[in-house]
Design a protein around this motif. Structure first.
Motif, mmCIF file in Angstrom:
data_model
loop_
_atom_site.group_PDB
_atom_site.id
_atom_site.type_symbol
_atom_site.label_atom_id
_atom_site.label_comp_id
_atom_site.label_asym_id
_atom_site.label_seq_id
_atom_site.Cartn_x
_atom_site.Cartn_y
_atom_site.Cartn_z
ATOM 1 N N VAL A 1 30.100 15.056 -2.625
ATOM 2 C CA VAL A 1 30.241 13.602 -2.541
ATOM 3 C C VAL A 1 28.896 12.882 -2.569
ATOM 4 O O VAL A 1 28.830 11.722 -2.974
ATOM 5 N N ARG A 2 27.855 13.551 -2.177
ATOM 6 C CA ARG A 2 26.517 12.939 -2.208
ATOM 7 C C ARG A 2 25.977 12.848 -3.630
ATOM 8 O O ARG A 2 24.999 12.168 -3.880
ATOM 9 N N ASN A 3 26.595 13.564 -4.544
ATOM 10 C CA ASN A 3 26.292 13.456 -5.971
ATOM 11 C C ASN A 3 24.792 13.541 -6.280
ATOM 12 O O ASN A 3 24.245 12.716 -6.999
ATOM 13 N N GLY A 4 24.148 14.537 -5.698
ATOM 14 C CA GLY A 4 22.728 14.751 -5.962
ATOM 15 C C GLY A 4 21.793 14.003 -5.040
ATOM 16 O O GLY A 4 20.592 14.242 -5.041
ATOM 17 N N ASN A 5 22.301 13.083 -4.238
ATOM 18 C CA ASN A 5 21.473 12.328 -3.301
ATOM 19 C C ASN A 5 21.492 13.036 -1.946
ATOM 20 O O ASN A 5 22.245 12.671 -1.051
ATOM 21 N N TYR A 6 20.655 14.043 -1.830
ATOM 22 C CA TYR A 6 20.662 14.886 -0.628
ATOM 23 C C TYR A 6 19.566 14.536 0.364
ATOM 24 O O TYR A 6 19.394 15.208 1.358
ATOM 25 N N GLY A 7 18.797 13.507 0.079
ATOM 26 C CA GLY A 7 17.736 13.119 0.999
ATOM 27 C C GLY A 7 16.522 14.006 0.903
ATOM 28 O O GLY A 7 15.896 14.315 1.913
ATOM 29 N N LEU A 8 16.173 14.414 -0.290
ATOM 30 C CA LEU A 8 15.015 15.287 -0.477
ATOM 31 C C LEU A 8 13.752 14.493 -0.795
ATOM 32 O O LEU A 8 12.721 15.077 -1.120
ATOM 33 N N ASP A 9 13.821 13.161 -0.698
ATOM 34 C CA ASP A 9 12.701 12.299 -1.063
ATOM 35 C C ASP A 9 11.485 12.502 -0.170
ATOM 36 O O ASP A 9 10.361 12.528 -0.633
ATOM 37 N N ASP A 10 11.736 12.605 1.109
ATOM 38 C CA ASP A 10 10.633 12.793 2.059
ATOM 39 C C ASP A 10 11.167 13.543 3.281
ATOM 40 O O ASP A 10 12.363 13.788 3.401
ATOM 41 N N THR B 1 29.257 6.884 8.995
ATOM 42 C CA THR B 1 28.578 8.014 8.367
ATOM 43 C C THR B 1 29.298 8.380 7.081
ATOM 44 O O THR B 1 30.218 7.685 6.662
ATOM 45 N N ASP B 2 28.908 9.496 6.518
ATOM 46 C CA ASP B 2 29.577 9.974 5.309
ATOM 47 C C ASP B 2 31.046 10.289 5.564
ATOM 48 O O ASP B 2 31.856 10.224 4.647
ATOM 49 N N ILE B 3 31.402 10.615 6.791
ATOM 50 C CA ILE B 3 32.809 10.881 7.116
ATOM 51 C C ILE B 3 33.632 9.613 6.911
ATOM 52 O O ILE B 3 34.738 9.658 6.374
ATOM 53 N N SER B 4 33.092 8.479 7.307
ATOM 54 C CA SER B 4 33.837 7.227 7.128
ATOM 55 C C SER B 4 33.766 6.725 5.686
ATOM 56 O O SER B 4 34.656 6.008 5.236
#
Length: 189
Positions: free
Chosen positions: A28-37, A176-179
């Motif tokens: 569901v994050r579709n590649g946006n995993y928070g790897l920026d910093d 959160t992502d759950i909601s």
């Protein structure tokens, strides 16, 4: 892990069930995993720790149902309870690290906001998480470090159900992502 004797072949099913929220989260994050910093990465790890830790916590309840088929599947009640113990320990560690990993995102600029992950305040959605974790810590300290009669130990374990219900209030009321992602919400239910 199974070669090292840490996880039986039969325990893999329980672990897989606990990891499904991680796979859903990745999808569901579709590649946006928070790897920026490092802050975004720590926040993502905190979310993952909560999802997997909660799923493992729920699975430990299922393992204690004393179902004959499950007992046979694990090769005996003793092996089932040993696995339950290990899985509960991993669940606890993940849930313990959940708020710590989340608060990194707000340090050092927003110390007060970071503290809100550890200290009860006006937002009940967060308070439920703090209360659940505090009760879990108390009950597990009692379980592991205080010699109790079996009846008292059993009561302390039954109280974990209350801890889980309080945790449910936390992860359903906090935004959160759950909601945000129904598929994740339905799996966690």
């Amino acid at each position: 892990w199974s070669r090292a004797g840490l996880i039986s072949v039969n325990g893999r099913t329980a672990i897989l069930l606990s990891l499904i929220p991680l796979f859903i989260w990745l999808a569901v994050r579709n590649g946006n995993y928070g790897l920026d910093d490092i802050k975004a990465f720590s926040y993502s790890l905190g979310q993952i720790a909560a999802l997997v830790g909660t799923a493992m916590f729920a699975t430990t309840f299922i393992l204690t149902l004393r179902l004959k088929k499950m007992e046979d599947y694990f090769g005996g009640l003793d092996k089932l309870y040993t696995f339950h113990h290990k899985m509960g320990a991993v669940s606890f560690i993940l849930l313990l690290f959940h708020p710590l990993l989340l608060l990194v995102k707000f340090l050092p600029q927003q110390v007060k906001l970071a503290a809100s992950f550890l200290i009860p305040g006006a937002q009940w959605a967060y308070n439920f998480g703090i209360i659940a974790l505090a009760l879990m810590i108390i009950l597990l300290v009692m379980t592991f470090f205080i010699r109790m009669k079996y009846q008292n130990w059993k009561i302390s374990h039954k109280l974990m159900g209350i801890v889980y219900m309080i945790a449910i209030f936390h992860f359903f009321f906090v935004t959160t992502d759950i909601s945000r992602f129904p598929v994740l919400k339905y799996y966690m239910i």
